[in-house]
Design an enzyme around this catalytic site. Sequence first.
Site, PDB file in Angstrom:
ATOM      1  N   GLY A   1      33.193  55.564  40.366  1.00 54.82           N
ATOM      2  CA  GLY A   1      34.220  56.107  41.247  1.00 54.82           C
ATOM      3  C   GLY A   1      33.745  57.126  42.253  1.00 54.82           C
TER       4      GLY A   1
ATOM      5  N   ASP B   1      34.478  37.359  37.873  1.00 55.99           N
ATOM      6  CA  ASP B   1      33.867  37.794  36.613  1.00 55.99           C
ATOM      7  C   ASP B   1      34.903  38.408  35.684  1.00 55.99           C
ATOM      8  OD1 ASP B   1      31.519  38.594  34.851  1.00 55.99           O
ATOM      9  OD2 ASP B   1      32.466  40.534  35.259  1.00 55.99           O
TER      10      ASP B   1
ATOM     11  N   TYR C   1      38.048  42.554  28.187  1.00 59.80           N
ATOM     12  CA  TYR C   1      38.970  43.094  29.183  1.00 59.80           C
ATOM     13  C   TYR C   1      40.407  42.750  28.798  1.00 59.80           C
ATOM     14  CZ  TYR C   1      34.659  43.324  31.990  1.00 59.80           C
ATOM     15  OH  TYR C   1      33.381  43.571  32.444  1.00 59.80           O
TER      16      TYR C   1
ATOM     17  N   ALA D   1      33.240  55.861  45.656  1.00 56.75           N
ATOM     18  CA  ALA D   1      34.454  55.360  46.303  1.00 56.75           C
ATOM     19  C   ALA D   1      35.291  56.515  46.838  1.00 56.75           C
ATOM     20  CB  ALA D   1      35.274  54.540  45.311  1.00 56.75           C
TER      21      ALA D   1
ATOM     22  N   LYS E   1      31.810  36.726  29.239  1.00 62.23           N
ATOM     23  CA  LYS E   1      30.800  37.391  28.424  1.00 62.23           C
ATOM     24  C   LYS E   1      30.977  37.058  26.947  1.00 62.23           C
ATOM     25  CE  LYS E   1      30.655  40.970  31.938  1.00 62.23           C
ATOM     26  NZ  LYS E   1      31.886  40.625  32.677  1.00 62.23           N
TER      27      LYS E   1
END
Length: 335
Positions: free
Chosen positions: A234, A46, A51, A237, A78
């Site tokens: 985060g 993806d 980005y 994680a 996208k």
Amino acid sequence: MSAPLGDLGPLAFGAASIGNLYRAIPADQAQAVVRRAWEAGIRYFDTAPHYGFGLSEKRLGAALTELDPDGAAIVSTKVGRRLDPRPEADLSAIRQGFVTPEPYESVFDYSYDAVMRSHESSLKRLRRDRIDILYAHDIGSFAHGADHPRRFAEFVEGGYRAMRELRDSGAVSAIGLGVNEAAVCVEMLGAGDIDLLMLAGRYTLLEQDPLDHLLPLCAERGVQLVIAGPYNSGILAKGVRTGTIPNFNYEPAPAAIIDRVGRIETICAAHGVPLPAAALQFPLAHPQVASVVPGMGSVGQVDAALGLIHHPIPAQCWADLRAAGLIRPDAPVPV
């Protein structure tokens, strides 16, 4: 759907990091990350024009051209953010979250023409004949606040029509939204016909509100979900024992969230389960969830995600989390 997508696989590759999210990474490192994911059997990738303002798509396209000459990978990108030239931009600075050599910036545009141009430009950057999945990027109140009604109308009357045409012509196999909120997903399911939802951060080990409305509606409509942001920016994680305040929802986590994550972490630790393993595996237990998409910016992060998604988690761990009120009674858990 105009064409079958095939199995996305439980673990997908999120390509924001190779677009230099928050920090620059060398091109050879980006190539190595995609290669490691491919060698590990990941086949769903993806990305988005936003980005790195095209950098992520370029790097992913370059890597897959070498690794996947037969086009076996499933690629999503996208629409909804056009790239406007910014020749005066400071390319060494963080711009909209990216440190990128691309002299552009992304600007929201959900019009028909913008979506058609975005699709065509993404094909060129990705060096592919087709894009499998096309998501509308960041529609909703989370991104647009009070301007959401106008933006949503612009999308439904323009960009969504373009996406439908691309799907109906066979140019893409599936269309949907790539968003950070459940409410706009429910709104879109009432406004039109979509195939997939990429939902970031809203159905996780920490948050299960989509069980109330969105997930039942998706089951009724036959719409699958891809869960991005499975670590809630985060905190799932890193946990809460690092001595620093972790991020939640792209901001420093509030005390109530830190407390809740601490309780989850304690139960997981009692069963020898890393917190991020539980975070990656939990969403996949729901029958509407097709895949999870953690960000991967290094070979080490790819290897870590692979280990976490296969880490054994005893049933008693899930039972204890449920008994403590940390997982909803109606939330499916892995078996």
